[in-house]
Scaffold this motif. Structure first.
Motif, PDB file in Angstrom:
ATOM      1  N   SER A  57      -4.252  -2.337 -15.025  1.00 33.15           N
ATOM      2  CA  SER A  57      -4.066  -2.473 -13.580  1.00 33.15           C
ATOM      3  C   SER A  57      -2.890  -3.396 -13.269  1.00 33.15           C
ATOM      4  O   SER A  57      -2.100  -3.123 -12.361  1.00 33.15           O
ATOM      5  CB  SER A  57      -5.345  -2.965 -12.908  1.00 33.15           C
ATOM      6  N   GLN A  58      -2.745  -4.483 -14.033  1.00 30.98           N
ATOM      7  CA  GLN A  58      -1.601  -5.372 -13.834  1.00 30.98           C
ATOM      8  C   GLN A  58      -0.296  -4.680 -14.213  1.00 30.98           C
ATOM      9  O   GLN A  58       0.730  -4.874 -13.562  1.00 30.98           O
ATOM     10  CB  GLN A  58      -1.777  -6.656 -14.645  1.00 30.98           C
ATOM     11  N   PHE A  60       0.320  -1.445 -13.981  1.00 31.31           N
ATOM     12  CA  PHE A  60       0.655  -0.499 -12.916  1.00 31.31           C
ATOM     13  C   PHE A  60       1.256  -1.212 -11.704  1.00 31.31           C
ATOM     14  O   PHE A  60       2.182  -0.713 -11.083  1.00 31.31           O
ATOM     15  CB  PHE A  60      -0.572   0.301 -12.478  1.00 31.31           C
ATOM     16  N   ILE A  61       0.717  -2.371 -11.374  1.00 33.78           N
ATOM     17  CA  ILE A  61       1.216  -3.091 -10.199  1.00 33.78           C
ATOM     18  C   ILE A  61       2.578  -3.716 -10.461  1.00 33.78           C
ATOM     19  O   ILE A  61       3.508  -3.552  -9.671  1.00 33.78           O
ATOM     20  CB  ILE A  61       0.209  -4.177  -9.761  1.00 33.78           C
ATOM     21  N   LEU A  62       2.723  -4.437 -11.573  1.00 33.88           N
ATOM     22  CA  LEU A  62       3.938  -5.206 -11.809  1.00 33.88           C
ATOM     23  C   LEU A  62       5.094  -4.383 -12.369  1.00 33.88           C
ATOM     24  O   LEU A  62       6.241  -4.584 -11.975  1.00 33.88           O
ATOM     25  CB  LEU A  62       3.639  -6.371 -12.750  1.00 33.88           C
ATOM     26  N   GLN A  65       5.095  -0.491 -10.268  1.00 36.39           N
ATOM     27  CA  GLN A  65       5.086  -0.617  -8.799  1.00 36.39           C
ATOM     28  C   GLN A  65       4.176   0.429  -8.150  1.00 36.39           C
ATOM     29  O   GLN A  65       4.465   0.954  -7.089  1.00 36.39           O
ATOM     30  CB  GLN A  65       6.512  -0.501  -8.238  1.00 36.39           C
ATOM     31  N   ASN A  66       3.074   0.735  -8.828  1.00 31.68           N
ATOM     32  CA  ASN A  66       2.124   1.743  -8.366  1.00 31.68           C
ATOM     33  C   ASN A  66       0.818   1.035  -8.027  1.00 31.68           C
ATOM     34  O   ASN A  66       0.040   0.708  -8.911  1.00 31.68           O
ATOM     35  CB  ASN A  66       1.918   2.798  -9.456  1.00 31.68           C
ATOM     36  N   LYS A  67       0.586   0.820  -6.744  1.00 31.93           N
ATOM     37  CA  LYS A  67      -0.600   0.075  -6.322  1.00 31.93           C
ATOM     38  C   LYS A  67      -1.819   0.963  -6.131  1.00 31.93           C
ATOM     39  O   LYS A  67      -2.921   0.474  -5.958  1.00 31.93           O
ATOM     40  CB  LYS A  67      -0.298  -0.674  -5.033  1.00 31.93           C
ATOM     41  N   SER A  68      -1.641   2.271  -6.163  1.00 33.50           N
ATOM     42  CA  SER A  68      -2.764   3.171  -5.882  1.00 33.50           C
ATOM     43  C   SER A  68      -3.803   3.166  -7.002  1.00 33.50           C
ATOM     44  O   SER A  68      -4.982   3.383  -6.750  1.00 33.50           O
ATOM     45  CB  SER A  68      -2.259   4.595  -5.653  1.00 33.50           C
ATOM     46  N   ASN A  69      -3.397   2.916  -8.236  1.00 30.81           N
ATOM     47  CA  ASN A  69      -4.336   2.908  -9.359  1.00 30.81           C
ATOM     48  C   ASN A  69      -5.137   1.617  -9.455  1.00 30.81           C
ATOM     49  O   ASN A  69      -6.104   1.544 -10.212  1.00 30.81           O
ATOM     50  CB  ASN A  69      -3.597   3.138 -10.675  1.00 30.81           C
ATOM     51  N   PHE A  70      -4.729   0.601  -8.726  1.00 30.30           N
ATOM     52  CA  PHE A  70      -5.399  -0.694  -8.824  1.00 30.30           C
ATOM     53  C   PHE A  70      -6.878  -0.598  -8.457  1.00 30.30           C
ATOM     54  O   PHE A  70      -7.730  -1.126  -9.157  1.00 30.30           O
ATOM     55  CB  PHE A  70      -4.699  -1.725  -7.930  1.00 30.30           C
TER      56      PHE A  70
END
Length: 133
Positions: A57-58, A60-62, A65-70
């Motif tokens: 999850s980190q 994907f976010i960092l 730049q994909n926040k939808s999988n968080f």
């Protein structure tokens, strides 16, 4: 999904440390009461799954730049917590709930200590080079 080399390195180092500490604690706990070893093993296995989903999850976010999988991975982590604790409650005869709860944070504790000592080494190196007065 492929993780970067540095993340794989951290996961490998932490997994090795968790394995050695798991063997030590299970050996000592197994001598006292075998139910302790089973509980620690269950909690540590699910702790690994939880830490891996946290890592993804980190990533994907960092990185992506994909926040939808968080949120999907966040709920998956919650499911791992619920499943492990439910197994402990369903099979009370074979597992100790309190020990499972503590060992669910096995990977996180090792990650915090890993980052602490890595940061301390960087600080000492910078201080010796004169970057920090």
């Amino acid at each position: 999904m492929r993780l970067s080399k540095s993340i794989k390195f951290i996961l490998k180092k932490i997994s090795i440390r968790v394995f050695y500490s798991l063997m030590l604690v299970c050996f000592i706990g197994g001598l006292i009461k075998p139910i302790i070893c089973l509980s620690i093993l269950l909690g540590t296995i699910f702790s690994g799954f939880i830490f891996l989903t946290f890592t993804y999850s980190q990533y994907f976010i960092l990185v992506k730049q994909n926040k939808s999988n968080f949120f999907v991975l966040f709920f998956l982590r919650l499911i791992f917590y619920v499943v492990s604790l439910s197994i402990g409650l369903a099979f009370e005869k074979y597992f100790n709930f309190f020990i499972i709860l503590i060992s669910l944070f096995h990977y996180q504790i090792h990650y915090i200590s890993f980052e602490f000592f890595r940061s301390l080494a960087k600080y000492k190196r910078k201080k010796s080079n004169g970057w920090i007065s």
